[in-house]
Design an enzyme around this catalytic site. Structure first.
Site, PDB file in Angstrom:
ATOM      1  N   THR A  54       0.835  -1.198   0.000  1.00 32.97           N
ATOM      2  CA  THR A  54       0.000   0.000   0.000  1.00 32.97           C
ATOM      3  C   THR A  54       0.870   1.249   0.000  1.00 32.97           C
ATOM      4  O   THR A  54       1.995   1.248   0.499  1.00 32.97           O
ATOM      5  CB  THR A  54      -0.937   0.043   1.220  1.00 32.97           C
ATOM      6  OG1 THR A  54      -0.158  -0.010   2.421  1.00 32.97           O
ATOM      7  CG2 THR A  54      -1.929  -1.095   1.181  1.00 32.97           C
ATOM      8  N   GLU A 121      -5.021   4.338   2.891  1.00 31.58           N
ATOM      9  CA  GLU A 121      -4.055   3.375   2.375  1.00 31.58           C
ATOM     10  C   GLU A 121      -4.482   2.932   0.978  1.00 31.58           C
ATOM     11  O   GLU A 121      -5.567   2.386   0.802  1.00 31.58           O
ATOM     12  CB  GLU A 121      -3.962   2.173   3.311  1.00 31.58           C
ATOM     13  CG  GLU A 121      -3.557   2.541   4.734  1.00 31.58           C
ATOM     14  CD  GLU A 121      -3.499   1.334   5.655  1.00 31.58           C
ATOM     15  OE1 GLU A 121      -2.664   0.435   5.413  1.00 31.58           O
ATOM     16  OE2 GLU A 121      -4.303   1.279   6.597  1.00 31.58           O
TER      17      GLU A 121
END
Length: 203
Positions: A54, A121
């Site tokens: 991420t 994220e």
């Protein structure tokens, strides 16, 4: 729901979720939301524990006032990255320095990990050969996939995220959801993703 919308090999929970979000004509208000900033280091769990890297963006209520009122959960849309020419995945769209990719993202507290601060994220749906911390990123958040939730184990979390990625790819594959600037028949105006800084200043 058609039979084709229920993939094999999924749990009952993910198997009951649709593969397509929104009408074929494209996103409806209040979408899309815009978000931008430099990619920052996050909790370090995406690649190590989940195998799903991420890229985190700062959550700043003054820059994105909508972020404090939208539901926590999983969203999808388009990401553009201002990668340097030296990056192995540098592949800008025509007439710009920005590279565009589909993405899924989590906005919230991630109950499985018991976060105490709200985070954003982003999982860019592309296999990168090097990281890009510090790179400028822009997001067009096109829609909402599901609520965030807790899980009994890591495998269930990974399975749900994997299904989220499939939902994002399927939903964004329709002409009304693909951005024109990709040059492949998309009909959605996503010019903000690739505007040069001098063009933004003149608007």
């Amino acid at each position: 729901m058609s039979k084709e919308e229920i993939p094999t090999g999924t749990t009952a929970a993910s198997g009951l979720r649709p593969l397509l979000i929104g009408p074929s004509s494209g996103p409806e208000p209040p979408y899309p939301y815009r978000m931008s900033g430099p990619v920052i280091s996050g909790f370090g769990r995406g690649s190590k524990e989940l195998g799903i890297p991420t890229a985190n963006l700062p959550v700043d209520n003054s820059l994105t006032p909508w972020i404090s009122s939208i539901p926590s959960g999983v969203y999808f849309g388009w990401a553009s990255l201002l990668l340097p020419p030296s990056h192995p995945n540098y592949s800008p769209a025509s007439n710009t320095n920005w590279s565009m990719f589909p993405m899924v993202m989590s906005i919230g507290y991630n109950p499985f990990y018991k976060n105490d601060t709200r985070s954003a994220e982003v999982h860019v749906l592309h296999e990168f050969q090097a990281d890009f911390y510090g790179t400028d990123m822009r997001l067009l958040i096109m829609g909402y996939i599901r609520d965030e939730k807790d899980y009994k184990g890591l495998d269930d979390l990974v399975e749900d995220i994997t299904f989220d990625c499939r939902v994002a790819r399927q939903s964004l594959s329709r002409p009304g959801w693909r951005v024109k600037e990709l040059g492949d028949g998309g009909q959605f105006e996503g010019g903000w993703l690739v505007e040069q800084e001098d063009e933004k200043a003149s608007l």
